[in-house]
Design a protein around this motif. Structure first.
Motif, PDB file in Angstrom:
ATOM      1  N   GLY A  29       0.788  -1.167   0.013  1.00  0.00           N
ATOM      2  CA  GLY A  29      -0.182   0.074   0.016  1.00  0.00           C
ATOM      3  C   GLY A  29       0.951   1.455   0.082  1.00  0.00           C
ATOM      4  O   GLY A  29       2.171   1.119   0.306  1.00  0.00           O
ATOM      5  N   GLY A  30       0.312   2.410  -0.362  1.00  0.00           N
ATOM      6  CA  GLY A  30       0.987   3.619  -0.340  1.00  0.00           C
ATOM      7  C   GLY A  30       1.458   4.177   0.959  1.00  0.00           C
ATOM      8  O   GLY A  30       0.832   3.654   2.068  1.00  0.00           O
ATOM      9  N   ASN A  31       2.013   5.291   1.090  1.00  0.00           N
ATOM     10  CA  ASN A  31       2.540   5.861   2.423  1.00  0.00           C
ATOM     11  C   ASN A  31       1.091   6.385   3.096  1.00  0.00           C
ATOM     12  O   ASN A  31       0.167   7.009   2.455  1.00  0.00           O
ATOM     13  CB  ASN A  31       3.500   7.042   2.189  1.00  0.00           C
ATOM     14  CG  ASN A  31       4.813   6.460   1.745  1.00  0.00           C
ATOM     15  OD1 ASN A  31       5.325   5.615   1.922  1.00  0.00           O
ATOM     16  ND2 ASN A  31       5.339   7.575   0.895  1.00  0.00           N
ATOM     17  N   GLY A  32       1.231   6.174   4.264  1.00  0.00           N
ATOM     18  CA  GLY A  32       0.039   6.408   5.074  1.00  0.00           C
ATOM     19  C   GLY A  32      -1.328   5.590   4.836  1.00  0.00           C
ATOM     20  O   GLY A  32      -2.511   6.205   5.195  1.00  0.00           O
ATOM     21  N   SER A  33      -1.307   4.545   4.310  1.00  0.00           N
ATOM     22  CA  SER A  33      -2.501   3.823   3.928  1.00  0.00           C
ATOM     23  C   SER A  33      -2.787   2.793   5.376  1.00  0.00           C
ATOM     24  O   SER A  33      -3.846   2.320   5.431  1.00  0.00           O
ATOM     25  CB  SER A  33      -2.037   2.731   2.949  1.00  0.00           C
ATOM     26  OG  SER A  33      -0.950   2.017   3.061  1.00  0.00           O
ATOM     27  N   GLY A  34      -1.920   2.759   6.370  1.00  0.00           N
ATOM     28  CA  GLY A  34      -2.101   2.299   7.474  1.00  0.00           C
ATOM     29  C   GLY A  34      -1.495   0.821   7.576  1.00  0.00           C
ATOM     30  O   GLY A  34      -1.597  -0.046   8.777  1.00  0.00           O
ATOM     31  N   LYS A  35      -0.308   0.717   6.914  1.00  0.00           N
ATOM     32  CA  LYS A  35       0.162  -0.701   7.013  1.00  0.00           C
ATOM     33  C   LYS A  35       1.038  -1.027   8.218  1.00  0.00           C
ATOM     34  O   LYS A  35       0.794  -2.008   8.916  1.00  0.00           O
ATOM     35  CB  LYS A  35       1.513  -0.769   5.941  1.00  0.00           C
ATOM     36  CG  LYS A  35       0.685  -0.591   4.475  1.00  0.00           C
ATOM     37  CD  LYS A  35       2.114  -0.696   3.352  1.00  0.00           C
ATOM     38  CE  LYS A  35       3.044   0.236   3.581  1.00  0.00           C
ATOM     39  NZ  LYS A  35       2.400   1.701   3.422  1.00  0.00           N
ATOM     40  N   THR A  36       1.792   0.213   8.699  1.00  0.00           N
ATOM     41  CA  THR A  36       2.333  -0.136  10.164  1.00  0.00           C
ATOM     42  C   THR A  36       1.483  -0.153  11.168  1.00  0.00           C
ATOM     43  O   THR A  36       1.632  -0.821  12.402  1.00  0.00           O
ATOM     44  CB  THR A  36       3.362   1.139  10.205  1.00  0.00           C
ATOM     45  OG1 THR A  36       4.163   1.150   9.336  1.00  0.00           O
ATOM     46  CG2 THR A  36       4.128   1.108  11.616  1.00  0.00           C
ATOM     47  N   THR A  37       0.283   0.642  11.043  1.00  0.00           N
ATOM     48  CA  THR A  37      -0.630   0.470  12.132  1.00  0.00           C
ATOM     49  C   THR A  37      -1.414  -0.991  12.186  1.00  0.00           C
ATOM     50  O   THR A  37      -1.393  -1.392  13.139  1.00  0.00           O
ATOM     51  CB  THR A  37      -1.772   1.314  12.049  1.00  0.00           C
ATOM     52  OG1 THR A  37      -1.381   2.808  11.763  1.00  0.00           O
ATOM     53  CG2 THR A  37      -3.008   1.512  13.016  1.00  0.00           C
ATOM     54  N   LEU A  38      -1.432  -1.585  11.079  1.00  0.00           N
ATOM     55  CA  LEU A  38      -2.141  -2.861  11.062  1.00  0.00           C
ATOM     56  C   LEU A  38      -0.970  -3.928  11.683  1.00  0.00           C
ATOM     57  O   LEU A  38      -1.271  -4.828  12.449  1.00  0.00           O
ATOM     58  CB  LEU A  38      -2.284  -3.338   9.496  1.00  0.00           C
ATOM     59  CG  LEU A  38      -2.749  -4.738   9.339  1.00  0.00           C
ATOM     60  CD1 LEU A  38      -3.932  -4.922   9.925  1.00  0.00           C
ATOM     61  CD2 LEU A  38      -2.839  -5.103   7.738  1.00  0.00           C
ATOM     62  N   ALA A  39       0.369  -3.631  11.597  1.00  0.00           N
ATOM     63  CA  ALA A  39       1.271  -4.469  11.914  1.00  0.00           C
ATOM     64  C   ALA A  39       1.450  -4.284  13.543  1.00  0.00           C
ATOM     65  O   ALA A  39       1.409  -5.390  14.132  1.00  0.00           O
ATOM     66  CB  ALA A  39       2.788  -4.002  11.189  1.00  0.00           C
ATOM     67  N   LYS A  40       0.987  -3.133  13.837  1.00  0.00           N
ATOM     68  CA  LYS A  40       1.287  -2.998  15.573  1.00  0.00           C
ATOM     69  C   LYS A  40      -0.172  -3.675  15.991  1.00  0.00           C
ATOM     70  O   LYS A  40       0.036  -4.143  17.251  1.00  0.00           O
ATOM     71  CB  LYS A  40       1.003  -1.452  15.704  1.00  0.00           C
ATOM     72  CG  LYS A  40       2.571  -1.153  15.473  1.00  0.00           C
ATOM     73  CD  LYS A  40       2.497   0.606  15.709  1.00  0.00           C
ATOM     74  CE  LYS A  40       3.794   1.078  15.487  1.00  0.00           C
ATOM     75  NZ  LYS A  40       3.916   2.711  15.793  1.00  0.00           N
ATOM     76  N   LEU A  41      -1.197  -3.713  15.411  1.00  0.00           N
ATOM     77  CA  LEU A  41      -2.571  -4.266  15.603  1.00  0.00           C
ATOM     78  C   LEU A  41      -2.173  -5.851  15.734  1.00  0.00           C
ATOM     79  O   LEU A  41      -2.565  -6.557  16.921  1.00  0.00           O
ATOM     80  CB  LEU A  41      -3.534  -3.917  14.973  1.00  0.00           C
ATOM     81  CG  LEU A  41      -4.181  -2.785  15.218  1.00  0.00           C
ATOM     82  CD1 LEU A  41      -5.141  -2.413  14.108  1.00  0.00           C
ATOM     83  CD2 LEU A  41      -5.052  -2.300  16.584  1.00  0.00           C
ATOM     84  N   LEU A  42      -1.478  -6.106  14.857  1.00  0.00           N
ATOM     85  CA  LEU A  42      -1.424  -7.691  14.763  1.00  0.00           C
ATOM     86  C   LEU A  42      -0.335  -8.339  15.724  1.00  0.00           C
ATOM     87  O   LEU A  42      -0.498  -9.283  16.130  1.00  0.00           O
ATOM     88  CB  LEU A  42      -0.774  -7.975  13.456  1.00  0.00           C
ATOM     89  CG  LEU A  42      -0.295  -9.560  12.893  1.00  0.00           C
ATOM     90  CD1 LEU A  42      -1.498 -10.341  12.885  1.00  0.00           C
ATOM     91  CD2 LEU A  42       0.444  -9.771  11.689  1.00  0.00           C
TER      92      LEU A  42
END
Length: 525
Positions: free
Chosen positions: A347-360
């Motif tokens: 996904g692009g920058n700011g799409s929520g990838k790192t946030t998803l990783a922190k939730l996982l």
């Protein structure tokens, strides 16, 4: 308690010296030998008791500081990650540095204050034995002086509290200067504006507050001391005109009050330290670090069995610190991770990838939805153990200067260091890293080395290959990822490298916090 007892005994011995000096002026010369002997024993007692009391206080101060800082570190480790991120590192460092020291300073002085209070009480009893009316007059004069001092302390407290708030801003800008020094050096105008328009005004505001508060405090303290000498002057020059008193009694009062000035000064001097400790304690409470131990999340050490991990209808929102409005919303997300799987999140920058990783990984707790391990909901009590399943390498992750929590033999360490081309950055005998003059690529390779040695059930990599040269990208996707997934382990990687999507079993794509696709890969390349 021992420090209080020894300090109080020392004060009483000193008060005994004053009494003996007073008696030497009033008794016959025949008793002078006995008084001289008692005076010598009293001096010895004062010396021994004060030395022992100070030694105990030194140990008490250091042990209190160590215990308080360690407790605060434990609370920070147990605090939810979003709260710590909202505080910012400058506030956390300010708390661990300045606030812990202020609280420790006040606590370490408390035994001395108790000992001085015992001396004051004993001194007042002695004054009352000489003349009760004179003792009552002395207490009234001292009370007036102390009341005026406390008024000044209250006035100074406002400026000192504001100075503590300003210090956080100064620390924030100093941290920005240290981490942004390359950008400042590369642009002289930016450097000048930062120094004169940002850092200097913040520092000036803090120091002006600090100077005002300290000046008011100093004036109040000086007046408090002077008021006691004014009281002595009134006792000597005014009191005898209205109430008959012998010269011997006046001499005893003068000597005793002069001596009691020191313990009273010590008690009054402790009040600013107590005030600073109160400000620091309020600051810690405001940061949310004084967590109820019964509600703190335990740092789990057990690694659960891994059969499946799933996010069910999970949502998470970032909110503005100045309002309750959402600044970014992720979800709802449904995601499944199975043993031995390679999952790429794109996904692009700011799409929520790192946030998803922190939730996982359990670093963030979902606002809505459920996190499940082996089809069982992971609640707050189990979250500590759940996080032990993951080895993570985040974009801005910290690299410690040694292996921690990993029992790796030198042969394993040497093998992975050779694969990653960082043999010269590792001490294979001690497990220490040479972190000086690391490039971003080398920094990430060292972090990957630690992750590979950790061998948890799930590896999570956040843009690991973004700053690697093409050779190491090939090694990562073609050799390291397949090796890590052996024996049922899984790899979850956030990546933009679509040319290497063949290495994934599944690719999940995010756009503006929404999962827009989830497709299977494993196309030969």
């Amino acid at each position: 308690m021992a420090s209080i007892v020894f300090g109080g005994a020392s004060g009483l011995a000193m008060l005994g010296l004053i009494t003996l000096i007073h008696q030497s002026f009033t008794q016959q010369a025949a008793a002078s030998n006995r008084l001289a002997t008692l005076f010598g024993f009293a001096c010895l007692a004062v010396l021994v008791l004060q030395v022992v009391s100070k030694c105990i206080l030194t140990r008490l101060s250091q042990s209190t500081a160590a215990r308080l800082q360690f407790e605060l570190c434990n609370r920070i480790a147990a605090a939810p990650l979003p709260e710590l991120e909202a505080c910012g590192p400058h506030r956390l460092l300010g708390t661990l540095g300045g606030d812990v020291g202020a609280i420790t300073n006040a606590l370490s002085q408390f035994p001395t204050v108790c000992a001085n209070a015992m001396v004051l009480i004993s001194g007042l009893v002695y004054l009352a034995s000489l003349s009760l009316p004179l003792a009552i007059g002395s207490v009234i004069m001292a009370s007036l002086g102390i009341a005026s001092y406390l008024g000044g302390l209250h006035w100074a407290n406002y400026h000192l509290r504001q100075a503590r708030e300003d210090r956080d801003e100064v620390r924030k800008q100093l941290q920005a200067m240290v981490f942004g020094i390359k950008e400042l050096k590369g642009n002289n105008r930016r450097c000048v504006e930062f120094m004169y328009d940002v850092l200097l005004p913040a520092d000036t505001a803090m120091r002006e507050r600090l100077i005002k508060g300290t000046d008011i405090l100093g004036a109040a303290h000086t007046w408090g001391r002077l008021s006691r000498f004014i009281g002595i002057g009134l006792l000597i020059f005014v009191w005898p005109r209205f109430w008959p008193v012998t010269s011997e009694t006046l001499m005893g009062y003068t000597l005793t009050i002069l001596y009691l000035t020191s313990p009273l000064d010590s008690i009054l001097g402790w009040l600013p330290a107590l005030n600073n400790a109160n400000i620091s304690l309020n600051k810690i409470n405001a940061l949310g670090l004084m967590i109820d131990p019964s509600k703190a999340i335990a740092c789990g050490t057990q690694i659960p069995e891994f059969r499946s991990i799933s996010l069910r209808n999970v949502s998470y929102a970032y909110r503005s610190p100045h309002s309750d409005q959402e600044s970014f919303h992720l979800g709802p997300i449904d995601l499944l991770v199975m043993p031995g799987e390679v999952l790429f999140i794109a996904g692009g920058n700011g799409s929520g990838k790192t946030t998803l990783a922190k939730l996982l990984t359990g670093l963030y707790t979902p606002d809505q939805g459920e996190l499940l391990l082996n089809k069982q909901v992971v609640d707050q009590a189990a979250l500590g153990d759940y996080r032990q399943m993951f080895t993570t390498v985040f974009v801005e992750g910290h690299l410690f200067d040694r292996l921690l929590g990993i029992d790796a033999n030198p042969m394993q360490l040497k093998r992975w260091a050779s694969i990653l081309g960082i043999e010269d950055k590792v001490d294979f005998e001690t497990g220490h890293f040479r972190l000086g003059k690391l490039s971003r690529g080398q920094h990430k390779r060292l972090a990957l080395l630690v992750a590979c040695l950790d061998q948890r059930p799930v590896f999570v990599f956040d843009e690991w290959a973004a700053e690697q040269d093409p050779g190491f990208k090939e090694v990562f996707y073609r050799h390291i990822v397949p090796e890590l997934t052996r024996n049922g382990r899984s790899v979850v990687a956030i990546t933009h490298d679509d040319r290497y999507f063949f290495a994934a079993d599944r690719v999940v794509e995010l756009v503006d916090g929404k999962m827009v696709s989830s497709r299977r890969q494993r196309i030969a390349a």
